[in-house]
Design a protein around this motif. Structure first.
Motif, mmCIF file in Angstrom:
data_model
loop_
_atom_site.group_PDB
_atom_site.id
_atom_site.type_symbol
_atom_site.label_atom_id
_atom_site.label_comp_id
_atom_site.label_asym_id
_atom_site.label_seq_id
_atom_site.Cartn_x
_atom_site.Cartn_y
_atom_site.Cartn_z
ATOM 1 N N TYR A 1 0.840 -1.188 0.000
ATOM 2 C CA TYR A 1 0.000 0.000 0.000
ATOM 3 C C TYR A 1 0.876 1.240 0.000
ATOM 4 O O TYR A 1 1.887 1.296 0.712
ATOM 5 C CB TYR A 1 -0.916 0.017 1.228
ATOM 6 C CG TYR A 1 -1.917 -1.098 1.224
ATOM 7 C CD1 TYR A 1 -3.153 -0.931 0.621
ATOM 8 C CD2 TYR A 1 -1.629 -2.317 1.811
ATOM 9 C CE1 TYR A 1 -4.088 -1.959 0.604
ATOM 10 C CE2 TYR A 1 -2.547 -3.356 1.793
ATOM 11 C CZ TYR A 1 -3.772 -3.169 1.195
ATOM 12 O OH TYR A 1 -4.689 -4.195 1.180
ATOM 13 N N ARG B 1 -2.958 0.383 -4.094
ATOM 14 C CA ARG B 1 -2.667 -0.995 -3.685
ATOM 15 C C ARG B 1 -2.014 -1.726 -4.840
ATOM 16 O O ARG B 1 -2.496 -1.689 -5.969
ATOM 17 C CB ARG B 1 -3.957 -1.720 -3.305
ATOM 18 C CG ARG B 1 -3.753 -3.150 -2.858
ATOM 19 C CD ARG B 1 -5.109 -3.840 -2.630
ATOM 20 N NE ARG B 1 -4.965 -5.154 -2.056
ATOM 21 C CZ ARG B 1 -4.719 -6.261 -2.746
ATOM 22 N NH1 ARG B 1 -4.592 -6.213 -4.059
ATOM 23 N NH2 ARG B 1 -4.597 -7.423 -2.146
ATOM 24 N N GLU C 1 -12.478 3.210 1.986
ATOM 25 C CA GLU C 1 -11.753 1.933 2.116
ATOM 26 C C GLU C 1 -10.372 2.175 2.734
ATOM 27 O O GLU C 1 -9.932 1.419 3.603
ATOM 28 C CB GLU C 1 -11.622 1.295 0.728
ATOM 29 C CG GLU C 1 -11.033 -0.091 0.747
ATOM 30 C CD GLU C 1 -11.004 -0.713 -0.645
ATOM 31 O OE1 GLU C 1 -10.699 -1.917 -0.706
ATOM 32 O OE2 GLU C 1 -11.261 -0.030 -1.640
ATOM 33 N N SER C 2 -9.710 3.224 2.324
ATOM 34 C CA SER C 2 -8.392 3.549 2.869
ATOM 35 C C SER C 2 -8.488 3.920 4.348
ATOM 36 O O SER C 2 -7.646 3.517 5.159
ATOM 37 C CB SER C 2 -7.756 4.699 2.093
ATOM 38 O OG SER C 2 -7.490 4.303 0.772
ATOM 39 N N ARG D 1 -10.597 2.870 6.497
ATOM 40 C CA ARG D 1 -10.808 1.646 7.288
ATOM 41 C C ARG D 1 -9.494 0.910 7.527
ATOM 42 O O ARG D 1 -9.313 0.291 8.560
ATOM 43 C CB ARG D 1 -11.807 0.733 6.598
ATOM 44 C CG ARG D 1 -13.231 1.061 6.948
ATOM 45 C CD ARG D 1 -14.207 0.022 6.429
ATOM 46 N NE ARG D 1 -14.985 0.674 5.391
ATOM 47 C CZ ARG D 1 -15.168 0.237 4.157
ATOM 48 N NH1 ARG D 1 -14.679 -0.900 3.782
ATOM 49 N NH2 ARG D 1 -15.872 0.928 3.307
ATOM 50 N N LEU D 2 -8.589 0.948 6.556
ATOM 51 C CA LEU D 2 -7.296 0.292 6.710
ATOM 52 C C LEU D 2 -6.415 1.022 7.713
ATOM 53 O O LEU D 2 -5.623 0.390 8.412
ATOM 54 C CB LEU D 2 -6.577 0.192 5.362
ATOM 55 C CG LEU D 2 -7.168 -0.770 4.350
ATOM 56 C CD1 LEU D 2 -6.497 -0.591 2.998
ATOM 57 C CD2 LEU D 2 -7.020 -2.212 4.829
ATOM 58 N N LEU E 1 -3.641 2.884 7.643
ATOM 59 C CA LEU E 1 -2.242 2.474 7.556
ATOM 60 C C LEU E 1 -1.253 3.588 7.863
ATOM 61 O O LEU E 1 -0.172 3.333 8.373
ATOM 62 C CB LEU E 1 -1.946 1.900 6.168
ATOM 63 C CG LEU E 1 -2.752 0.657 5.793
ATOM 64 C CD1 LEU E 1 -2.459 0.272 4.344
ATOM 65 C CD2 LEU E 1 -2.421 -0.490 6.728
#
Length: 88
Positions: A41, A66, A81-82, A84-85, A87
């Motif tokens: 990522y 990704r 979506e990002s 939720r990750l 990172l």
């Protein structure tokens, strides 16, 4: 399995060929990359924003890039979506 250097090369190529357009060019954010399982990522942002820090130049609504570590397939994730990750 790709290594980080090859995944980075593919990510840059994807941004140049598939994401950037005349109105906005994208680049990887330095130091904002990680591997989770077999996927890599990368955080990315508009080149103009990375140069100036001016919020008017910021790309809004985009998420991480990704790279599948097995196939090399690249895709942009959405902002939700990002998030939720979580990172970076």
């Amino acid at each position: 399995m790709l290594d980080m250097a090859e995944a980075t090369r593919l990510a840059r190529q994807f941004l140049d060929q598939e994401v950037s357009h005349e109105g906005m060019t994208f680049a990887l954010v330095e130091g904002e990359r990680t591997r989770v399982g077999t996927a890599y990522y990368f955080d990315c942002q508009s080149v103009a924003y990375l140069r100036t820090g001016d919020l008017r130049d910021m790309a809004i609504g985009t998420g991480y890039l990704r790279v599948d570590g097995e196939t090399g397939e690249c895709r942009m994730l959405g902002a939700t979506e990002s998030a939720r990750l979580d990172l970076f």
